[in-house]
Every structure is written in C-alpha cells, then in structure tokens.
Design an enzyme around this catalytic site. Structure first.
Site, mmCIF file in Angstrom:
data_model
loop_
_atom_site.group_PDB
_atom_site.id
_atom_site.type_symbol
_atom_site.label_atom_id
_atom_site.label_comp_id
_atom_site.label_asym_id
_atom_site.label_seq_id
_atom_site.Cartn_x
_atom_site.Cartn_y
_atom_site.Cartn_z
ATOM 1 C CE LYS A 1 -3.060 2.593 2.938
ATOM 2 N NZ LYS A 1 -3.751 2.551 4.173
ATOM 3 C CD GLU B 1 10.206 -5.721 6.288
ATOM 4 O OE1 GLU B 1 9.970 -4.786 5.888
ATOM 5 O OE2 GLU B 1 10.585 -5.935 7.331
ATOM 6 N N GLY C 1 -4.221 -1.819 5.538
ATOM 7 C CA GLY C 1 -3.465 -2.864 5.091
ATOM 8 C C GLY C 1 -3.927 -4.234 5.289
ATOM 9 N NE ARG C 2 -5.140 -3.476 11.685
ATOM 10 C CZ ARG C 2 -4.074 -2.383 11.573
ATOM 11 N NH1 ARG C 2 -3.033 -2.334 11.228
ATOM 12 N NH2 ARG C 2 -4.510 -1.434 12.367
ATOM 13 C CD GLU D 1 -0.106 -4.133 11.801
ATOM 14 O OE1 GLU D 1 0.983 -4.475 11.650
ATOM 15 O OE2 GLU D 1 -0.783 -4.207 10.719
ATOM 16 C CG HIS E 1 -1.391 -35.571 19.410
ATOM 17 N ND1 HIS E 1 -1.545 -36.674 20.439
ATOM 18 C CD2 HIS E 1 -2.530 -35.488 18.758
ATOM 19 C CE1 HIS E 1 -2.588 -37.292 19.845
ATOM 20 N NE2 HIS E 1 -3.128 -36.501 19.155
ATOM 21 C CE LYS F 1 6.727 -0.703 8.760
ATOM 22 N NZ LYS F 1 5.803 -0.096 8.121
HETATM 23 O O1 LIG Z 1 1.386 -2.844 2.265
HETATM 24 P P1 LIG Z 1 2.610 -2.108 2.738
HETATM 25 O O2 LIG Z 1 2.463 -0.551 2.759
HETATM 26 O O3 LIG Z 1 3.624 -2.620 2.452
HETATM 27 O O4 LIG Z 1 2.710 -2.297 4.543
HETATM 28 C C1 LIG Z 1 2.777 -3.768 5.069
HETATM 29 C C2 LIG Z 1 2.591 -3.902 6.343
HETATM 30 O O5 LIG Z 1 3.311 -3.201 7.215
HETATM 31 C C3 LIG Z 1 2.490 -2.530 8.284
HETATM 32 O O6 LIG Z 1 2.519 -1.263 8.319
HETATM 33 C C4 LIG Z 1 3.091 -2.843 9.505
HETATM 34 O O7 LIG Z 1 3.634 -4.183 9.974
HETATM 35 C C5 LIG Z 1 1.224 -3.551 8.295
HETATM 36 O O8 LIG Z 1 0.104 -2.566 8.645
HETATM 37 C C6 LIG Z 1 1.005 -3.552 6.633
HETATM 38 O O9 LIG Z 1 -0.078 -4.557 6.513
#
Ligand SMILES: O=P(O)(O)OC[C@H]1O[C@](O)(CO)[C@@H](O)[C@@H]1O
Length: 487
Positions: free
Chosen positions: A195, A201, A256-257, A342, A373, A476
C-alpha cells in the site's frame, strides 16, 4: 472524554467488578441452546462462562453506547481512523451497490482486475518472449500478504487455472534463492503489493527479483510484461526500477490488514478466477449487512466482541487461542493475529488517555488435531485462563470420509474437554464453536468479515483506534539506522 467513552467505561467497570469473585470461582457454563447463525456461519456460545443475566448486561452496554450505530458510521465513510484522519472503508470494497463517492473507483478497479486476470488466465497477456504466464510471485508483507496467502491456500482445490502463485514476504534470502532457482523469468509475473510502497522488505525483495530478470536477459521496457504493482503510491513502478509497470490502485481509506478485498487480492483473482473472487466478496458483504442489521442477540460479530470483553475483563482470560480443525485454514491464524493484534494492541484511547482495560489480547493457535499433541496439556491442566475459538467445516472436500469423521469427532470432543475442569488443575477455558458448511470463497468471505467486524467493534468499545499501527514504526526506523551504519 466523549460521552460514549465514559458510558463504555462505566459499563466495563461494572464487568470488572465480577473479576474478584470469578478469580476464585470461575462461573459455570452458559449451557442450553445458544447458537447464532448468519451467512452460513454458526457460532455456538454455550461453552462461555456467564449466565443469562450477565449476557444481557453485555448487550445492554452495546446498546447504551450505540455500538452498532457507531459501527455503521465506519461503513458510511466517516473519519473513524482519527490519528491518520481517514475513513476505514474496507466494507465498500465488497459492496456492489454502494452510492458512496468512492464506489465508482472501486468498481472500475474491480473491472480492471477481472480483465487482467482473464488475460493472464487465457494466455492473452504473455511474457516478453511470447510465452504464457505459468507462475505468479506475490511480493508483499503484513496485510499485503497474510489475507490473500491464507485464502489462496485454503482454496487450492478451486484453482481453476494452471498458474501457481508463490508468496514472498520474508526478507530472508533463502526464500528467493530457492524459489527463483525453480522458475523461468519468461513465464513469471511479479505482483509487487505494498500500500505504502515504503516497506523495506518488499522493496528489497522486488529489487532482487528485478535483478534476476535482468540476469535472464529481460530488462527495460520488457519488464512491463512481467511486473505489476498494487499500491496507493503513484510512483510505485519507479521505486522498483520498472516505471512502466501497470499499477492497480489501493486507497488510503483501506487499512493494510483489511485489504484482501482490494487489488491486494489480485493473485486470488488470477488463480481462482473472477467468479470465485466475486463469491468471496459476496460472503463478506452479506456479513457486513448482518453486522448492522441484525438484532444484537443474533449479531455474530457483536456477540463475539462482547464475549471477548467478558473473557478478558471478568474472567481474566488473557489470550485467544484459535483452533481450526481444518487443514486448509492453517494460515488463518497468522491473518487473525495481524487483524486483532495490530488493530487492538494499543494502550492509548483516541483522546490520548491511557486505557485501564486489557485491550489487545495475544492471539495464537494451532491446527487440530496437531495441537492436541503439542499444547493441549497446558490448556487443560496448566495455570492459564484461555478463550478458545474452535472452527470446523461440516463437509469435507475429499473422499476420505473416515478421516473427516475422525477429525470432527476430535473437534467435538475437545470443545467439551477444554471446558472440563479437573480438581488438580488451575486452568480455566471458555470455548466458542464456529462452524461453516464447507470451505468456499463465500464462507471464507463471511468468516473473515465476521472477525473484522468483531475487531473493529472491540476497538470502538475500548475507545481505541483499530486502524493505525504506530508501534510498528520504531522497529522499521531502527532497522534502517542499523543498515545505514553498516554500509
Ligand atoms: O502494504 P505495505 O504498505 O507494504 O505495509 C505492509 C504492512 O506493514 C505494516 O504497516 C506494519 O507491519 C502493516 O500494517 C501492513 O500491512
């Protein structure tokens, strides 16, 4: 303090008055026939520990603070994400008839997703060497990964294409080294899903994959046939060195979530096909309607939210253990963790004051029967108090009925065993039994929307903002600082 918040606090304070007594003597099970049903989802709450009077008290709190009306505000596009000054309109993404001003852009985007998916599936969109796309890599993390990954995995038997989707979220290079050695660049499409397009990453993984394409002789404009981006950032393509990459938008009013229903779900649209994706949206939309239209005592997400509050405040049951007795739902645990933790892992109220209620509970879980188990002994005879959601599908998606019967016999037995108290145990649990007829895009949509509404209603009840995640930012920043120092 807004009036609703003082009312919520007064109502919740009444609940916390029970906690001393229930610390010593946990209340008996509700018992009786207490199954709520909507959109093909059944929730049996008879193994909760409260009596009818206490249950009514919970519904009264919801009424006093106009919880459903305030929930409706979210769905009508009010600015409910106060810290980021945004609406939270994920429900609009699955509403085919919305008249909100944002609806047209959503419909246009869905049409573009359908067309693109069709072209990939039919082999009309081909790689730069003219070959069909056989593999899709989704690069994304958090909400740009967990939801679509879980649904893709759960619906494997509905993958009506010959296209395999691979998921790259982790930045551990092992993932890409192994994956890329098995793929051919000329038949691979990469969806870079972020987003913000600022997630380190995702950007690093995308860069490594782009370099792999270049090593295989695909570069410059040719990369456009192999890269698309899902982002609210208009410069997304440029940021990964593929300025011509096609962009599917996602808007700042989609958290995002909560974004699996948006273009973040593009890999699902490609693999499962537009019809299945539409069914997924339909299940969620019907649950949306249920969440604002049904009376409180029949309202699934509302009841789950109230019981969650009861369990954490009156019974001091500190964690939610999610136990799907359904192999295909194994990745749902991770999705639910992000959704609830979150969203609700906050200590400050929207007015800046510190909360005095247990807001974000730890969500964890495992797959039945495996979990029986591994950690069930601790649930049964340890010292912790745990709220448990057991979930299963009545119908199997395979012909080994004896296995399904065995699985469900265990699920049903454990629903009772986990609330049975032993004299030699301090453990105390409550169980919700959640059932769907089968695992389908529709039932997954309804289930996921149910948990989304439960989560945002909890945020509302606690007076916290369930739509931001300021606590993640520090990690971050520090990782960036360490990288800069080491370079
Ligand atoms: O879609 P983006 O902006 O890469 O964010 C990835 C994820 O990183 C976060 O900002 C933090 O983990 C989440 O809320 C989000 O889903």
């Amino acid at each position: 303090m807004p009036e609703f918040l003082s009312k919520t606090q007064a109502g919740l304070a009444e609940i916390s008055a029970y906690s001393d007594e229930y610390e010593k003597n946990p209340p008996k099970l509700l018992g009786g026939d207490h199954t709520l049903e909507a959109c093909g989802v059944k929730v049996d709450i008879s193994r909760q520990r409260l009596n009818e009077e206490e249950l009514k008290h919970l519904y009264r709190i919801a009424e006093d603070v106009h919880l459903v009306e305030r929930h409706r505000n979210m769905m009508q596009g009010k600015q409910v994400n106060s810290s980021e000054k945004r609406a939270a309109l994920h429900t609009l993404l699955r509403d085919p008839e919305s008249s909100l001003p944002q609806a047209e852009a959503v419909r246009k985007n869905l049409d573009e997703m359908r067309k693109f998916a069709y072209e990939i599936r039919q082999g009309l969109w081909r790689g730069t060497t003219g070959q069909r796309i056989t593999d899709v890599i989704n690069v994304g993390i958090g909400g740009s990964f967990a939801g679509p990954h879980f649904v893709y995995d759960a619906c494997q038997d509905m993958n009506t294409s010959s296209i395999a989707v691979h998921w790259v979220s982790n930045v551990d290079g092992w993932v890409l080294v192994n994956l890329l050695s098995k793929l051919s660049a000329s038949t691979t499409l990469v969806i870079v899903s972020s987003k913000s397009f600022g997630t380190a990453e995702t950007l690093l993984n995308a860069e490594t994959i782009r370099n792999w394409f270049i090593q295989q002789g695909i570069e410059g404009e040719e990369l456009c046939k192999h890269f698309v981006v899902v982002s609210s950032n208009e410069k997304a393509g440029e940021k990964i060195g593929v300025p011509c990459a096609r962009r599917f938008p996602i808007w700042d009013w989609v958290g995002g979530r909560f974004s699996v229903w948006s273009a973040t779900g593009l890999p699902l649209m490609i693999a499962l096909g537009p019809t299945h994706f539409d069914e997924f949206l339909r299940g969620a939309h019907q649950m949306d309607m249920h969440s604002i239209e049904s009376e409180p005592e029949k309202n699934l997400p509302l009841t789950l939210a109230l019981l969650s509050i009861w369990n954490s405040i009156a019974l001091n049951a500190g964690t939610l253990c999610f136990l799907p007795y359904e192999h295909r739902l194994r990745h749902m645990i991770q999705w639910l963790q992000q959704l609830q933790m979150e969203s609700l892992g906050k200590s400050r109220l929207t007015n800046g004051e510190l909360t005095f209620f247990p807001t974000g509970r730890i969500v964890w879980g495992g797959l039945g029967n495996d979990a029986q188990h591994t950690f069930f002994q601790c649930l049964r005879q340890g010292v912790a108090r745990t709220a448990i959601d057991i979930l299963w599908a009545d119908r199997p998606a395979h012909s080994l009925t004896v296995h399904h019967d065995f699985l469900l016999a265990n699920a049903k037995a454990q629903a009772n065993v986990l609330v049975t108290e032993d004299d030699d145990s301090l453990a105390m649990n409550t169980v919700n039994v959640i059932r769907v007829r089968d695992i389908s895009p529709y039932s997954l949509g309804a289930l996921m929307a149910m948990y989304e509404h439960k989560t945002t209603m909890l945020g509302n009840l606690f007076g916290i903002n369930p739509f931001d995640q300021p606590g993640v930012e520090l990690g971050k920043r520090l990782a960036r600082d360490i990288m800069n120092e080491e370079q």
